[in-house]
Enzyme design. Structure first.
Site, short mmCIF file in Angstrom:
data_model
loop_
_atom_site.label_atom_id
_atom_site.label_comp_id
_atom_site.label_asym_id
_atom_site.label_seq_id
_atom_site.Cartn_x
_atom_site.Cartn_y
_atom_site.Cartn_z
CG HIS A 18 -1.83 -1.05 1.49
ND1 HIS A 18 -2.53 -1.48 0.85
CD2 HIS A 18 -1.90 -2.12 2.35
CE1 HIS A 18 -3.13 -2.73 1.22
NE2 HIS A 18 -2.73 -3.35 1.96
O1 RIB Z 1 -5.39 -0.10 4.67
C1 RIB Z 1 -3.67 0.23 4.15
C2 RIB Z 1 -2.82 1.27 4.70
O2 RIB Z 1 -3.67 0.76 6.07
C3 RIB Z 1 -1.44 1.20 5.28
O3 RIB Z 1 -1.32 2.29 5.13
C4 RIB Z 1 -1.18 0.47 6.08
O4 RIB Z 1 -0.06 0.79 6.44
C5 RIB Z 1 -2.53 0.97 7.30
O5 RIB Z 1 -2.40 1.92 7.53
#
Ligand code: RIB
Ligand code: CA
Length: 322
Positions: A240
């Site tokens: 992500h």
């Molecule tokens: O949904 C994924 C996000 O939420 C990423 O940034 C992960 O690190 C959590 O913060």
């Protein structure tokens, strides 16, 4: 040099994103700001110190932001990232690095008054940005851009059928930022971050660099991979935050559409992001991404010594797999 501020909640994928940004000395990282999200603020702040120690970047200022969302009850994701937030690995922070003695609003105000074209990248809940907007309503007019990892627009959420974690963890902050942030926002949501998995073959490949950074990445990702397999039945790690940094810092790996974005703040759909696709709007939502380009950027920038072999991994003329 490009002036960058990263606001994050490390978190294993945040850690890889920070390693990617810290590996490119062309970026003037004005500061890394912690926010509560994956773990409580004390843990996310400590993890920034641990990553800066690993990267030998004791020059980068660390700021502790907010420990609670604007209105809802706090949440955490230790089941995804481990109780220490980095896969429970043995990585200590250099005691010589200290957290800056400044409130987060004052830090953003000071940086935006002192520097031009500041690019802000958020990898966690938007609490710090919203709080700064409340304190200094026009300060972000001095920023160049905001790239935010968050949202799920045409795909299911990861905290509920409709909500993505960063938005779900502080929906009121997200609503305020998407509605009121004065500069262009690029939103990197689950629609694309699930398309750029780092798979075990690449985890093994990274090991061939023999570097301590690779050792840390593999140990942290082992915990993260286990979560993905146990919970999502996927043998890969969702990148992500590294994708958000790659899109923020390197051109041409994603395609966007413009929309206005609203956020549901109450009830069963809390944290849902609604894109009003009207061809204009202040938010550029990334809907397509080039996984090969992303992997080249992620691995090639952190491990330049692997670039030649990486090309064989990604475009092998004989086997055609990658
Ligand atoms: O949904 C994924 C996000 O939420 C990423 O940034 C992960 O690190 C959590 O913060
Ligand atoms: Ca994060």
């Amino acid at each position: 040099m490009r002036n960058i501020i990263i606001d994050c909640d490390p978190g294993i994928d945040d850690a890889l994103a920070l390693i990617l940004a810290l590996s490119d000395l062309d970026f003037n990282i004005l500061g890394i700001v912690a926010v509560a999200g994956n773990l409580p603020i004390q843990t996310t702040t400590r993890n920034i110190l641990r990553i800066l120690t690993l990267m030998d970047r004791l020059d980068v200022p660390v700021i502790a932001g907010y420990g609670n969302p604007l209105k809802r009850e706090p949440v955490s994701a230790s089941e995804v990232h481990g109780d220490d937030g980095l896969g429970n690995v043995d990585l200590t922070a250099n005691p010589s690095i200290k957290v800056e003695d400044i409130e987060v609003e004052a830090f953003y105000h000071s940086m935006l008054c002192q520097h031009k074209d500041v690019e802000i990248i958020t990898l966690g809940p938007l609490t710090n940005i919203a709080k700064t907007m409340m304190c200094y309503p026009t300060i972000f007019e001095a920023a160049k851009s905001l790239v935010a990892m968050g949202g799920a627009f045409d795909v299911p959420g990861n905290c509920s059928p409709v909500a993505e974690y960063n938005i779900w963890a502080d929906p009121h902050a997200a609503k305020m930022v998407f509605k009121g942030f004065s500069e262009p926002i690029t939103c990197v949501g689950l629609d694309v971050t699930r398309k750029t998995l780092l798979t075990p073959n690449y985890m093994e490949f990274i090991k061939t660099s023999g570097s301590p950074i690779a050792t840390f990445i593999n140990k942290a990702l082992q915990f993260y991979l286990e979560f993905h397999w146990q919970n999502n039945r996927v043998m890969g790690c969702e990148m992500h935050d590294p994708l958000a940094v790659a899109i923020a810092l390197y051109e041409n790996i994603g395609k966007v559409y413009q929309a206005d974005v609203d956020v549901i703040c109450e009830g069963d759909a809390i944290g849902q992001t609604i894109a009003h696709k009207n061809g204009q709007g202040n938010v550029s939502i990334v809907y397509q991404v080039d996984r090969k380009k992303f992997l080249e950027l992620l691995i090639g920038n952190i491990f330049p010594q692997l670039k030649e072999d990486l090309a064989c991994m990604i475009d092998n003329p004989i086997y055609g797999v990658f």
